[in-house]
Design a protein around this motif. Structure first.
Motif, PDB file in Angstrom:
ATOM      1  N   HIS A  69       0.830  -1.203   0.000  1.00  0.00           N
ATOM      2  CA  HIS A  69       0.000   0.000   0.000  1.00  0.00           C
ATOM      3  C   HIS A  69       0.868   1.258   0.000  1.00  0.00           C
ATOM      4  O   HIS A  69       0.597   2.211  -0.738  1.00  0.00           O
ATOM      5  N   LEU A  70       1.906   1.256   0.813  1.00  0.00           N
ATOM      6  CA  LEU A  70       2.802   2.410   0.862  1.00  0.00           C
ATOM      7  C   LEU A  70       3.473   2.647  -0.491  1.00  0.00           C
ATOM      8  O   LEU A  70       3.568   3.783  -0.970  1.00  0.00           O
ATOM      9  N   ALA A  71       3.951   1.573  -1.093  1.00  0.00           N
ATOM     10  CA  ALA A  71       4.616   1.700  -2.390  1.00  0.00           C
ATOM     11  C   ALA A  71       3.658   2.223  -3.454  1.00  0.00           C
ATOM     12  O   ALA A  71       4.043   3.040  -4.300  1.00  0.00           O
ATOM     13  N   ALA A  72       2.404   1.773  -3.390  1.00  0.00           N
ATOM     14  CA  ALA A  72       1.415   2.245  -4.357  1.00  0.00           C
ATOM     15  C   ALA A  72       1.132   3.737  -4.194  1.00  0.00           C
ATOM     16  O   ALA A  72       0.747   4.412  -5.160  1.00  0.00           O
ATOM     17  N   LYS A  73       1.338   4.245  -2.969  1.00  0.00           N
ATOM     18  CA  LYS A  73       1.154   5.675  -2.714  1.00  0.00           C
ATOM     19  C   LYS A  73       2.421   6.486  -3.017  1.00  0.00           C
ATOM     20  O   LYS A  73       2.453   7.688  -2.794  1.00  0.00           O
ATOM     21  N   GLY A  74       3.460   5.799  -3.465  1.00  0.00           N
ATOM     22  CA  GLY A  74       4.683   6.497  -3.829  1.00  0.00           C
ATOM     23  C   GLY A  74       5.681   6.678  -2.717  1.00  0.00           C
ATOM     24  O   GLY A  74       6.672   7.408  -2.878  1.00  0.00           O
ATOM     25  N   LEU A  75       5.491   6.012  -1.582  1.00  0.00           N
ATOM     26  CA  LEU A  75       6.438   6.116  -0.470  1.00  0.00           C
ATOM     27  C   LEU A  75       7.508   5.043  -0.588  1.00  0.00           C
ATOM     28  O   LEU A  75       7.218   3.897  -0.955  1.00  0.00           O
ATOM     29  N   ALA A 118      12.396  16.614   9.670  1.00  0.00           N
ATOM     30  CA  ALA A 118      12.286  15.598   8.624  1.00  0.00           C
ATOM     31  C   ALA A 118      11.610  14.334   9.153  1.00  0.00           C
ATOM     32  O   ALA A 118      10.788  13.718   8.462  1.00  0.00           O
ATOM     33  N   ALA A 119      11.938  13.948  10.374  1.00  0.00           N
ATOM     34  CA  ALA A 119      11.317  12.769  10.972  1.00  0.00           C
ATOM     35  C   ALA A 119       9.818  12.967  11.133  1.00  0.00           C
ATOM     36  O   ALA A 119       9.017  12.082  10.811  1.00  0.00           O
ATOM     37  N   GLY A 120       9.415  14.124  11.639  1.00  0.00           N
ATOM     38  CA  GLY A 120       7.995  14.412  11.794  1.00  0.00           C
ATOM     39  C   GLY A 120       7.255  14.367  10.476  1.00  0.00           C
ATOM     40  O   GLY A 120       6.150  13.818  10.372  1.00  0.00           O
ATOM     41  N   GLY A 121       7.864  14.945   9.448  1.00  0.00           N
ATOM     42  CA  GLY A 121       7.233  14.933   8.132  1.00  0.00           C
ATOM     43  C   GLY A 121       7.071  13.538   7.576  1.00  0.00           C
ATOM     44  O   GLY A 121       6.034  13.194   6.995  1.00  0.00           O
ATOM     45  N   LEU A 122       8.082  12.699   7.760  1.00  0.00           N
ATOM     46  CA  LEU A 122       8.018  11.332   7.252  1.00  0.00           C
ATOM     47  C   LEU A 122       6.911  10.530   7.927  1.00  0.00           C
ATOM     48  O   LEU A 122       6.139   9.825   7.262  1.00  0.00           O
ATOM     49  N   VAL A 123       6.804  10.633   9.246  1.00  0.00           N
ATOM     50  CA  VAL A 123       5.778   9.871   9.956  1.00  0.00           C
ATOM     51  C   VAL A 123       4.381  10.351   9.561  1.00  0.00           C
ATOM     52  O   VAL A 123       3.451   9.546   9.423  1.00  0.00           O
ATOM     53  N   ALA A 124       4.231  11.654   9.339  1.00  0.00           N
ATOM     54  CA  ALA A 124       2.939  12.159   8.875  1.00  0.00           C
ATOM     55  C   ALA A 124       2.598  11.596   7.493  1.00  0.00           C
ATOM     56  O   ALA A 124       1.446  11.220   7.230  1.00  0.00           O
ATOM     57  N   GLN A 125       3.573  11.521   6.610  1.00  0.00           N
ATOM     58  CA  GLN A 125       3.337  10.936   5.288  1.00  0.00           C
ATOM     59  C   GLN A 125       2.910   9.473   5.412  1.00  0.00           C
ATOM     60  O   GLN A 125       2.020   9.016   4.685  1.00  0.00           O
ATOM     61  N   PHE A 126       3.561   8.755   6.304  1.00  0.00           N
ATOM     62  CA  PHE A 126       3.194   7.360   6.547  1.00  0.00           C
ATOM     63  C   PHE A 126       1.748   7.267   7.025  1.00  0.00           C
ATOM     64  O   PHE A 126       0.954   6.463   6.501  1.00  0.00           O
ATOM     65  N   HIS A 127       1.392   8.078   8.012  1.00  0.00           N
ATOM     66  CA  HIS A 127       0.030   8.034   8.558  1.00  0.00           C
ATOM     67  C   HIS A 127      -1.014   8.367   7.503  1.00  0.00           C
ATOM     68  O   HIS A 127      -2.069   7.710   7.416  1.00  0.00           O
ATOM     69  N   ARG A 128      -0.739   9.387   6.687  1.00  0.00           N
ATOM     70  CA  ARG A 128      -1.693   9.772   5.644  1.00  0.00           C
ATOM     71  C   ARG A 128      -1.821   8.685   4.585  1.00  0.00           C
ATOM     72  O   ARG A 128      -2.905   8.436   4.053  1.00  0.00           O
ATOM     73  N   ALA A 129      -0.703   8.033   4.271  1.00  0.00           N
ATOM     74  CA  ALA A 129      -0.716   7.027   3.211  1.00  0.00           C
ATOM     75  C   ALA A 129      -1.566   5.814   3.581  1.00  0.00           C
ATOM     76  O   ALA A 129      -2.189   5.197   2.706  1.00  0.00           O
ATOM     77  N   VAL A 130      -1.593   5.441   4.861  1.00  0.00           N
ATOM     78  CA  VAL A 130      -2.323   4.233   5.259  1.00  0.00           C
ATOM     79  C   VAL A 130      -3.710   4.538   5.819  1.00  0.00           C
ATOM     80  O   VAL A 130      -4.412   3.618   6.253  1.00  0.00           O
ATOM     81  N   ARG A 131      -4.106   5.786   5.792  1.00  0.00           N
ATOM     82  CA  ARG A 131      -5.400   6.140   6.395  1.00  0.00           C
ATOM     83  C   ARG A 131      -6.566   5.446   5.697  1.00  0.00           C
ATOM     84  O   ARG A 131      -7.623   5.196   6.314  1.00  0.00           O
ATOM     85  N   ASP A 132      -6.423   5.130   4.416  1.00  0.00           N
ATOM     86  CA  ASP A 132      -7.512   4.501   3.664  1.00  0.00           C
ATOM     87  C   ASP A 132      -7.320   2.995   3.495  1.00  0.00           C
ATOM     88  O   ASP A 132      -8.068   2.343   2.752  1.00  0.00           O
ATOM     89  N   LEU A 133      -6.340   2.427   4.169  1.00  0.00           N
ATOM     90  CA  LEU A 133      -6.085   0.991   4.041  1.00  0.00           C
ATOM     91  C   LEU A 133      -7.091   0.201   4.867  1.00  0.00           C
ATOM     92  O   LEU A 133      -7.256   0.446   6.065  1.00  0.00           O
ATOM     93  N   GLU A 134      -7.733  -0.745   4.246  1.00  0.00           N
ATOM     94  CA  GLU A 134      -8.637  -1.659   4.934  1.00  0.00           C
ATOM     95  C   GLU A 134      -7.912  -2.986   5.133  1.00  0.00           C
ATOM     96  O   GLU A 134      -7.640  -3.708   4.168  1.00  0.00           O
ATOM     97  N   HIS A 135      -7.560  -3.282   6.360  1.00  0.00           N
ATOM     98  CA  HIS A 135      -6.808  -4.514   6.625  1.00  0.00           C
ATOM     99  C   HIS A 135      -7.055  -4.954   8.053  1.00  0.00           C
ATOM    100  O   HIS A 135      -7.017  -4.148   8.983  1.00  0.00           O
TER     101      HIS A 135
END
Length: 349
Positions: A69-75, A118-135
């Protein structure tokens, strides 16, 4: 100091993943999963791990789903590398897996506000990327941040291990933990979200030539929980420029400010006011909770890895960790109101 320093990967495991035996190099950091850098016969840079038995083998299914899922979002993210037969893991005196290796460096401590941002930004990107993941997670980490339960565990350990050789030193530490916990206000009830679960600084990969944060690693802890607990765990790690067990452990306000700014800018309205408002208290809560966990394991000596080069026992290492976390907690408590103001300003209230 890595876990299980004498462990050697079995030949059958290397064959299953098509790894070149001569390429193996033991990673020197990491206390949870024994790890080796390796190359495949085709020259691919990979990471071999024996999964800690506290995790079920099916944690690898969770990792595969989330990283896809992360890779599909470009992370950028490490990906599981199947065996020759297509399996995600091999069982041979434990569970073994291989992941792609992300080129970069891992840090034991943040060195500048730029790295914290940079760390804060990365974790926010992670959280946003998986917000729509159904698992539905196979490896469920129930109660991982149940602070009240961790405090009860510490009380039980004090009763069960009165004969421990270091009891006289550990009991006063436990009393300090209980005193700090008694002053904690309750965290607000908010929704659970998919999170990394262990965003300490050493679980972030940074670019070799800059302060850019590239990706999160060690994904066994993926779970659903309130973001304030995830970020609380992150900030208690990121805002301490020393190690968890250092006598110099302290809370550095500029690192907090930069991390909150980095997260809020990348989050782009992702969190509700109730969620972001709880972040500073989450940091204090998790720091005291971790002190309780270290204190219990100073008596039980069976959960956390420990540095055999610096300490005579797991108990001694855990005692140092308790003291470090208590120093850190006091620093957070002293600045809690200011941290709440900074968080509100960063999220635009």
């Amino acid at each position: 100091m890595s876990a299980h320093p004498d462990l050697i990967p079995p030949c059958d495991v290397l064959e299953a993943f098509d790894l070149v035996p001569q390429s193996l190099a033991r990673a020197t950091s990491g206390l949870m999963n024994p790890t080796w850098y390796a190359h495949s016969s085709g020259g691919a840079a990979l990471v071999l791990q024996r999964v800690n038995p506290i995790f079920s083998a099916e944690v690898n299914i969770d990792i595969a789903v989330v990283t896809e899922h992360l890779a599909a979002k470009g992370l950028l993210t490490p990906r599981l590398v199947p065996t020759r037969s297509g399996a995600l893991w091999v069982e041979h005196d434990g569970v073994w897996r291989v992941l792609t290796r992300v080129d970069g460096i891992c840090r034991d401590a943040i060195e500048s506000p730029a790295q914290a941002r940079a760390a804060g930004g990365l974790v926010a990107q992670f959280h946003r990327a998986v917000r729509d993941l159904e698992h539905s997670f196979r490896n469920r980490r129930l109660g991982v941040h149940d602070t009240a339960q961790h405090l009860r565990t510490l009380r039980d350990a004090l009763v069960e291990h009165r004969g421990h050789r270091h009891y006289a030193a550990i009991e006063p530490l436990a009393e300090r933990v209980f005193e700090a916990a008694a002053k904690l206000p309750p965290l607000p009830a908010v929704q659970d979200r998919i999170v990394h679960g262990d965003p300490k600084i050493s679980n972030l990969v940074f670019a070799r030539d800059s302060d850019r944060a590239l990706c999160l690693i060690d994904l066994d802890t993926l779970a659903r929980m309130p973001v304030a607990l995830e970020l609380g765990d992150a900030l208690r790690s990121w805002c301490n420029p020393a190690t968890e067990d250092a006598a110099s452990a302290r809370f550095v306000r500029p690192f907090f400010d930069a991390a909150i700014e980095g997260y809020s800018q990348a989050a782009e309205g992702f969190l509700t006011p109730e969620e972001w408002g709880a972040i500073p208290l989450g940091a204090l809560t998790i720091t005291i909770e971790l002190a309780a966990r270290f204190c219990a394991d100073a008596l039980r000596e069976r959960y956390f890895g420990w540095n055999r080069a610096r300490y005579e026992s797991a108990s001694a290492h855990n005692q140092a960790r308790v003291q470090g976390q208590l120093r850190l907690a006091e620093g957070i408590r002293c600045e809690l109101a200011a941290l709440e103001d900074k968080t509100a300003a960063a999220f635009g209230r």
